[in-house]
Design a protein around this motif. Structure first.
Motif, PDB file in Angstrom:
ATOM      1  N   LEU A  63       0.828  -1.205   0.000  1.00  0.00           N
ATOM      2  CA  LEU A  63       0.000   0.000   0.000  1.00  0.00           C
ATOM      3  C   LEU A  63       0.863   1.257   0.000  1.00  0.00           C
ATOM      4  O   LEU A  63       1.830   1.354   0.754  1.00  0.00           O
ATOM      5  CB  LEU A  63      -0.903   0.029   1.238  1.00  0.00           C
ATOM      6  N   THR A  64       0.494   2.221  -0.822  1.00  0.00           N
ATOM      7  CA  THR A  64       1.134   3.530  -0.834  1.00  0.00           C
ATOM      8  C   THR A  64       0.182   4.518  -0.160  1.00  0.00           C
ATOM      9  O   THR A  64      -0.968   4.662  -0.589  1.00  0.00           O
ATOM     10  CB  THR A  64       1.447   3.998  -2.261  1.00  0.00           C
ATOM     11  N   VAL A  65       0.667   5.166   0.893  1.00  0.00           N
ATOM     12  CA  VAL A  65      -0.153   6.092   1.678  1.00  0.00           C
ATOM     13  C   VAL A  65       0.400   7.502   1.528  1.00  0.00           C
ATOM     14  O   VAL A  65       1.558   7.769   1.877  1.00  0.00           O
ATOM     15  CB  VAL A  65      -0.172   5.687   3.171  1.00  0.00           C
ATOM     16  N   LEU A  66      -0.404   8.408   0.994  1.00  0.00           N
ATOM     17  CA  LEU A  66      -0.044   9.823   0.903  1.00  0.00           C
ATOM     18  C   LEU A  66      -0.526  10.492   2.186  1.00  0.00           C
ATOM     19  O   LEU A  66      -1.724  10.494   2.470  1.00  0.00           O
ATOM     20  CB  LEU A  66      -0.717  10.474  -0.311  1.00  0.00           C
ATOM     21  N   ALA A  67       0.402  11.050   2.976  1.00  0.00           N
ATOM     22  CA  ALA A  67       0.020  11.576   4.283  1.00  0.00           C
ATOM     23  C   ALA A  67       0.622  12.950   4.547  1.00  0.00           C
ATOM     24  O   ALA A  67       1.740  13.257   4.107  1.00  0.00           O
ATOM     25  CB  ALA A  67       0.455  10.604   5.381  1.00  0.00           C
ATOM     26  N   ALA A  68      -0.127  13.771   5.284  1.00  0.00           N
ATOM     27  CA  ALA A  68       0.318  15.116   5.645  1.00  0.00           C
ATOM     28  C   ALA A  68       1.641  15.050   6.401  1.00  0.00           C
ATOM     29  O   ALA A  68       1.885  14.124   7.187  1.00  0.00           O
ATOM     30  CB  ALA A  68      -0.742  15.799   6.506  1.00  0.00           C
ATOM     31  N   ALA A  69       2.493  16.044   6.174  1.00  0.00           N
ATOM     32  CA  ALA A  69       3.840  16.053   6.747  1.00  0.00           C
ATOM     33  C   ALA A  69       3.829  15.948   8.271  1.00  0.00           C
ATOM     34  O   ALA A  69       4.729  15.356   8.865  1.00  0.00           O
ATOM     35  CB  ALA A  69       4.576  17.321   6.318  1.00  0.00           C
ATOM     36  N   SER A  70       2.813  16.503   8.919  1.00  0.00           N
ATOM     37  CA  SER A  70       2.756  16.472  10.386  1.00  0.00           C
ATOM     38  C   SER A  70       2.509  15.069  10.935  1.00  0.00           C
ATOM     39  O   SER A  70       2.612  14.849  12.146  1.00  0.00           O
ATOM     40  CB  SER A  70       1.671  17.425  10.897  1.00  0.00           C
ATOM     41  N   PHE A 107       5.039   5.165   2.771  1.00  0.00           N
ATOM     42  CA  PHE A 107       4.470   6.483   3.032  1.00  0.00           C
ATOM     43  C   PHE A 107       5.148   7.548   2.178  1.00  0.00           C
ATOM     44  O   PHE A 107       6.358   7.518   1.975  1.00  0.00           O
ATOM     45  CB  PHE A 107       4.622   6.850   4.510  1.00  0.00           C
ATOM     46  N   SER A 108       4.341   8.504   1.733  1.00  0.00           N
ATOM     47  CA  SER A 108       4.843   9.678   1.028  1.00  0.00           C
ATOM     48  C   SER A 108       4.310  10.895   1.783  1.00  0.00           C
ATOM     49  O   SER A 108       3.101  11.152   1.777  1.00  0.00           O
ATOM     50  CB  SER A 108       4.351   9.697  -0.422  1.00  0.00           C
ATOM     51  N   PHE A 109       5.210  11.611   2.469  1.00  0.00           N
ATOM     52  CA  PHE A 109       4.797  12.736   3.314  1.00  0.00           C
ATOM     53  C   PHE A 109       5.055  14.060   2.598  1.00  0.00           C
ATOM     54  O   PHE A 109       6.117  14.263   2.008  1.00  0.00           O
ATOM     55  CB  PHE A 109       5.557  12.720   4.640  1.00  0.00           C
ATOM     56  N   ALA A 110       4.093  14.973   2.689  1.00  0.00           N
ATOM     57  CA  ALA A 110       4.237  16.292   2.073  1.00  0.00           C
ATOM     58  C   ALA A 110       3.122  17.184   2.598  1.00  0.00           C
ATOM     59  O   ALA A 110       2.247  16.734   3.353  1.00  0.00           O
ATOM     60  CB  ALA A 110       4.171  16.192   0.547  1.00  0.00           C
ATOM     61  N   GLY A 111       3.160  18.450   2.199  1.00  0.00           N
ATOM     62  CA  GLY A 111       2.058  19.330   2.531  1.00  0.00           C
ATOM     63  C   GLY A 111       0.789  18.818   1.870  1.00  0.00           C
ATOM     64  O   GLY A 111       0.832  18.241   0.777  1.00  0.00           O
ATOM     65  N   SER A 112      -0.345  19.014   2.516  1.00  0.00           N
ATOM     66  CA  SER A 112      -1.608  18.468   1.982  1.00  0.00           C
ATOM     67  C   SER A 112      -1.900  18.971   0.573  1.00  0.00           C
ATOM     68  O   SER A 112      -2.443  18.239  -0.262  1.00  0.00           O
ATOM     69  CB  SER A 112      -2.771  18.838   2.916  1.00  0.00           C
ATOM     70  N   GLN A 113      -1.525  20.225   0.285  1.00  0.00           N
ATOM     71  CA  GLN A 113      -1.773  20.774  -1.057  1.00  0.00           C
ATOM     72  C   GLN A 113      -0.971  20.020  -2.109  1.00  0.00           C
ATOM     73  O   GLN A 113      -1.432  19.819  -3.238  1.00  0.00           O
ATOM     74  CB  GLN A 113      -1.468  22.284  -1.079  1.00  0.00           C
TER      75      GLN A 113
END
Length: 269
Positions: free
Chosen positions: A52-59, A82-88
């Motif tokens: 599974l690839t999960v796009l998640a907010a940096a916080s 996991f791929s963490f970044a700003g929600s935008q």
């Protein structure tokens, strides 16, 4: 009657074969007990194995790394990336068709922008802002009003980032004008600036400050001056692992998932 040697050997062989049947049956039952009776392609919980690839907010960086390790242990065969970044940024990735299975943002507005691409979101946690300062709070920042001091190097998340939106919201509400020395693409970048001494103060989530408590101090913001961040999680309709993705999103709201989030400082949804 006394059996001849050949007869005795034949009888012994028949007896041994008869005894092996129940023993083999017992061995089969034990194997099922050891493996939980689950097929090799699934997990002990019944959820299908998947990558599974999960796009998640940096916080969520620290807490999701911990949660992911726990989830993988209890769901053998499942691998979380996991791929963490700003929600935008995450929303832009989804809109552009980047392959992923789950999306977790730091605000509901970001999630709303891709509602056509997701299942029904579930709020898994809440958060609040604090003022992060250098260790020991060397500039004696006591409240939001102190951030207006032009001698103070203040850094904020960019306005399009959820943390930036919340920051603007609370500063505008208190009619406090702040001129940041920089506006960062995500809240972790704000925290990093303060950690490195490149900024004297910044607005971050309480959980971010907690994750770096040996390097920064957190100045609490009263609830009536603060904003509440909500974290919705949803599966992505283009996921090739829909069942496994749904299971992970559901687990985030389970007692086990909630304990990990709340132990990290997140509030109940």
């Amino acid at each position: 009657m006394t059996l001849a040697p050949a007869g005795r050997r034949t009888a012994a062989a028949v007896l041994a074969a008869a005894l092996l049947v129940p023993l083999a049956a017992c061995g089969s039952d034990d194997t099922k007990k050891d493996t939980g009776g689950s097929p090799a392609s699934g997990s002990a919980s019944g959820a299908p194995a998947a990558n599974l690839t999960v796009l998640a907010a940096a916080s969520l960086t620290d807490v999701f790394k911990e949660a992911g390790a726990v989830y993988e242990k209890s769901h053998p065969g499942t691998k979380l990336t996991f791929s963490f970044a700003g929600s935008q940024e995450l929303v832009a990735q989804v809109s552009q068709g980047s392959p992923a299975d789950v999306l977790v943002t730091a605000d509901t507005k970001s999630m709303d922008k891709v509602r056509a691409d997701t299942g029904t979101p579930a709020i898994i946690a809440k958060n609040r802002l604090v003022i992060a300062t250098g260790e020991g709070n060397p500039h004696k920042v006591d409240d939001l009003k102190d951030l207006a001091d032009t001698k103070l190097k203040v850094v904020l998340a960019a306005p399009e980032v959820p943390a930036g939106k919340y920051s603007k919201q609370i500063l505008d509400k208190q009619k406090i004008a702040v001129k940041p020395v920089s506006q960062e693409p995500n809240v972790r970048a704000v925290l990093s600036k303060v950690e490195l001494g490149e900024a004297d103060a910044g607005l971050v989530y309480r959980t971010d400050a907690e994750s770096a408590k040996d390097k920064v101090d957190a100045v609490e913001i009263p609830d009536d001056q603060n904003a509440v961040a909500q974290y919705p999680a949803a599966t992505l309709k283009e996921s090739k692992n829909a069942e496994a993705a749904t299971a992970f999103v559901a687990w985030l709201s389970s007692p086990e998932g909630q304990k990990i989030l709340q132990d990290a400082g997140f509030q109940k949804p």
